[in-house]
Design an enzyme around this catalytic site. Structure first.
Site, PDB file in Angstrom:
ATOM      1  N   GLU A 151      -2.514  -1.115   2.214  1.00  0.00           N
ATOM      2  CA  GLU A 151      -2.808   0.030   3.091  1.00  0.00           C
ATOM      3  C   GLU A 151      -4.084  -0.160   3.908  1.00  0.00           C
ATOM      4  O   GLU A 151      -5.028   0.638   3.813  1.00  0.00           O
ATOM      5  CB  GLU A 151      -2.880   1.324   2.277  1.00  0.00           C
ATOM      6  CG  GLU A 151      -1.533   1.741   1.742  1.00  0.00           C
ATOM      7  CD  GLU A 151      -1.524   3.169   1.187  1.00  0.00           C
ATOM      8  OE1 GLU A 151      -2.600   3.694   0.859  1.00  0.00           O
ATOM      9  OE2 GLU A 151      -0.430   3.746   1.083  1.00  0.00           O
ATOM     10  N   GLU A 310       6.278   2.038  -1.453  1.00  0.00           N
ATOM     11  CA  GLU A 310       5.760   2.965  -2.459  1.00  0.00           C
ATOM     12  C   GLU A 310       6.284   4.368  -2.194  1.00  0.00           C
ATOM     13  O   GLU A 310       6.454   4.773  -1.041  1.00  0.00           O
ATOM     14  CB  GLU A 310       4.224   3.072  -2.376  1.00  0.00           C
ATOM     15  CG  GLU A 310       3.450   1.862  -2.772  1.00  0.00           C
ATOM     16  CD  GLU A 310       1.943   2.123  -2.672  1.00  0.00           C
ATOM     17  OE1 GLU A 310       1.515   3.293  -2.739  1.00  0.00           O
ATOM     18  OE2 GLU A 310       1.205   1.147  -2.497  1.00  0.00           O
TER      19      GLU A 310
HETATM   20  C1  GLA Z   1      -1.344   4.441  -1.885  1.00  0.00           C
HETATM   21  C2  GLA Z   1      -1.811   3.121  -2.439  1.00  0.00           C
HETATM   22  C3  GLA Z   1      -1.638   3.007  -3.903  1.00  0.00           C
HETATM   23  C4  GLA Z   1      -1.936   4.306  -4.608  1.00  0.00           C
HETATM   24  C5  GLA Z   1      -1.100   5.407  -4.017  1.00  0.00           C
HETATM   25  C6  GLA Z   1      -1.295   6.739  -4.681  1.00  0.00           C
HETATM   26  O1  GLA Z   1      -0.111   4.432  -1.343  1.00  0.00           O
HETATM   27  O2  GLA Z   1      -1.272   2.005  -1.803  1.00  0.00           O
HETATM   28  O3  GLA Z   1      -2.513   1.990  -4.339  1.00  0.00           O
HETATM   29  O4  GLA Z   1      -3.275   4.602  -4.439  1.00  0.00           O
HETATM   30  O5  GLA Z   1      -1.472   5.549  -2.675  1.00  0.00           O
HETATM   31  O6  GLA Z   1      -0.549   7.725  -4.046  1.00  0.00           O
END
Ligand code: GLA
Ligand code: ZN
Length: 674
Positions: A151, A310
């Site tokens: 991210e 995710e």
């Molecule tokens: C993001 C991150 C993860 C985690 C999630 C929690 O998407 O990539 O590492 O922190 O948020 O929602």
């Protein structure tokens, strides 16, 4: 997505952090993954500190063990490079890795996504780590993808960035005179004599005294946004090169975040082998809002399937109210991602940690540590289903006849603008148009301004404030050849540097639209004008353009105020096509009615005729099409199938005219031969 013979089904799994746990627990994890039909784990996302305890020492022992264990258990690996949070020693020894915030505050060690993208130390060590990982694990044939960093995001305003910004500007503009021209520095006597005079635009300089959104010199701030996005992209690209050296055949991605403002993802998409993204809707997000994010992400790589990298199985930890996903919703939203082009269903996280801010974030394995939870049972059931579905859907595409233009430069420029209204919100305006299409089950592609438009019957470009060099020509050709184009208030004002195009708004688009905008009235929140179109009254709010027809036909006009009777909705016949102008913000109902009417005229049909609350999309390949039916409503419904096919989830076959029952949160994927 992951185009490889290693993948024969919708991959199912997610972020797994065994390094945060004692080894005794790992075998139990493997048992539970099997039970849940998990087949892929994203490893090594935040392990830099463990892998490299100091400048010269690397320690891969634990990761070796993990890699062996997951391979022995038949799991595929999405291999992260661990560079999203630097180790403490790096911050201590090389303070240049620490970011400087918008207000000039120099950060200390802590948090994550915390490295300055122009820090020589960060670049050196992140690339070295990526390279070492690729070198070490290159022979693991269960690695299905590289996951660079995590991210990427944020901004840095440090001195290294300032120096790099000057170089970036010099490459772009060559001379200081040109820089002064495009930044219009004669305003307030901000003329630069030398590139050394350039400073970063933040609270200490051009963004002083504003609300953190607007700025004194839009063109400077805009260039900084571009530069920052490019700088971070460069960090991604050098790691990309590093892993490709050893594993040229393993596709590389990084997990994006939907409509994330700081990074120009269309530019990023060019350097990613496939798009992956993290879907975390708020509990009150409506289906079209989530669908739009999927479609935007699919658009970044010309419609290629993407990875859902995710999502939470149940609850997120960081919303104000961390409401549980209701039974069936995790499954419904997983299929929604697939319905819009995802070829994976993945979670954050596999096992809930015991400390720090994500200990109350949902996970496949909860703190209780067993399979006896609602969430685990739902995950296992979905895993079994996905196994049953097999590989058929992989690679299939969405075919849309309507497109929406999305442009990060436009987003930035529109909102940096000091005036005419803080209510102008780029994403909200785009969402309003997207929703009108999506809720009528009309497929939509998102396109950048660089895309070829010729395959679309309708192109909508809300808030095309910045009409970039050449884009007007593309639109002109498109409409001349029969395309329908729609744009809105606050469009066509400026060129690429945010300099106003003289001769009346909407600048380069005037001839195509057949109008001239003389003034624009920004109405405060709660105030609205109105107009009547085809017998119905709709509101006109946010910004009301006072425009003159120059060839276009007025379709509706304002009902009140001193501009009563002036056109608010216009249509211009241009070549073989038509160009529409919507001169104010209006209501969902208006967008639905008006866009619906245009689509009908163009023969752009909903992919299925379904009851309200049911979302329908289609993915297809040369041989078959898959009609996804997703019931977001509160009740079970009946859907009449218009073509014979078989639901690949339940195995039930339907003839045209048969009725199919969709439970609350129910899903069907009807496969039909072409
Ligand atoms: C993001 C991150 C993860 C985690 C999630 C929690 O998407 O990539 O590492 O922190 O948020 O929602
Ligand atoms: Zn920096």
């Amino acid at each position: 997505m992951i185009e490889s013979n290693k993948v024969q089904k919708i991959l199912y799994g997610g972020d797994y952090n065994p390094e945060q746990w004692p080894e005794e627990i790992w075998e139990e994890d493997m048992r539970l993954f099997k039970l849940a039909h998990i087949d892929v784990v994203t490893l090594n996302v935040f392990s830099w500190a463990a892998l490299q305890p100091d400048e010269d020492t690397y320690n891969f022992e634990r990761l070796d063990k993990i890699m062996e264990m997951v391979r022995d258990n038949g799991l595929k690996v999405c291999m992260a490079t661990s560079t999203a949070a630097h180790p403490a020693w790096m911050a201590r020894k090389h303070p240049d890795v620490l970011r400087v915030e918008h207000n000039g505050m120099k950060r200390k060690f802590g948090s994550r996504h915390n490295s300055c993208p122009n820090s020589p130390a960060y670049r050196k060590y992140s690339v070295a780590l990526a390279e070492k990982l690729a070198q070490r694990y290159k022979d693991y044939d269960n690695i299905v993808a590289w996951h660079i960093s995590n991210e990427y995001g944020g901004e840095c305003y440090c001195e290294n960035c300032e120096k790099a910004f000057r170089i970036w500007l010099k490459e772009k503009y060559k001379t200081i005179d040109e820089l002064n021209r495009v930044w219009n520095t004669a305003f307030w006597g901000h003329t630069m004599y030398d590139f050394e005079d350039v400073v970063v635009p933040n609270m200490l300089s051009e963004e002083f005294n504003w609300d953190g959104i607007r700025t004194n010199f839009q063109s400077i701030s805009l260039d900084y946004k571009r530069f920052n996005s490019d700088s971070i992209l460069e960090c991604y690209r050098i790691e990309y090169e590093a892993v490709k050296k050893y594993t040229p055949d393993i596709p590389v991605t990084t997990n994006l975040m939907g409509s994330y403002k700081p990074l120009d993802y269309f530019k990023w998409g060019k350097y990613m082998d496939f798009i992956s993204w993290d879907n975390y809707p708020a509990c009150d997000s409506y289906p079209a809002q989530v669908a739009m994010q999927h479609d935007l992400m699919r658009g970044l790589k010309g419609g290629k399937p993407f990875a859902l990298m995710e999502q939470t199985p149940s609850v997120s930890n960081w919303h104000i109210y961390c409401k549980l996903k209701r039974p069936g919703i995790m499954r419904l939203w997983s299929y929604q991602a697939v319905a819009h082009g995802a070829d994976t269903v993945m979670f954050f996280q596999m096992r809930r940690s015991i400390g720090a801010c994500e200990k109350y974030h949902g996970a496949v394995i909860d703190h209780v540590g067993t399979e006896n939870t609602r969430v685990f049972r739902e995950i296992a059931a979905l895993g079994e289903e996905l196994e049953g579905i097999g590989s058929e859907i992989l690679g299939s595409r969405t075919s849309a006849k309507a497109a929406i233009v999305f442009d990060w430069d436009n987003w930035w420029a529109t909102e940096y603008s000091a005036g005419p209204s803080r209510l102008i919100n780029y994403c909200s305006e785009i969402t309003a148009y997207y929703k009108a299409l999506s809720e009528q089950n009309i497929s939509v592609d998102f396109v950048s301004v660089e895309e070829d438009l010729s395959s679309y019957k309708l192109v909508i470009a809300p808030l095309l404030y910045m009409c970039k060099e050449g884009f007007d020509e593309k639109v002109r050709e498109y409409v001349k050849n029969g395309g329908r184009f729609l744009t809105t208030f606050f469009s066509g004002y400026v060129e690429d540097h945010d300099l106003v195009i003289l001769g009346g708004y909407p600048g380069r688009l005037k001839d195509i639209l057949g109008i001239w905008v003389e003034e624009s009235d920004a109405l405060p929140e709660g105030e609205a004008n109105s107009f009547i179109y085809k017998g119905k009254t709709y509101p006109a709010s946010v910004l009301c353009d006072l425009l003159h027809l120059q060839g276009a036909q007025g379709l509706a006009s304002y009902e009140s105020d001193f501009y009563e009777g002036m056109p608010v909705l216009t249509c211009n016949s241009f070549g073989k096509g038509k160009a529409y102008y919507v001169a104010a913000h209006s209501s969902d109902e208006f967008y639905k009615d008006f866009i619906g009417e245009i689509c009908e005229e163009l023969g752009i049909r909903p992919v299925a005729d379904v009851p309200a609350g049911v979302e329908a999309t289609v993915r297809e390949n040369e041989k078959v099409s898959f009609l996804f039916l997703l019931n977001h409503g509160a009740e079970a419904v009946q859907v009449v199938v218009d073509e014979a096919g078989t639901d690949i989830i339940s195995g039930s076959s339907y003839q045209a005219g048969d009725s199919l029952k969709l439970d609350k949160a129910g899903v069907a994927i009807i496969k039909r031969n072409k």
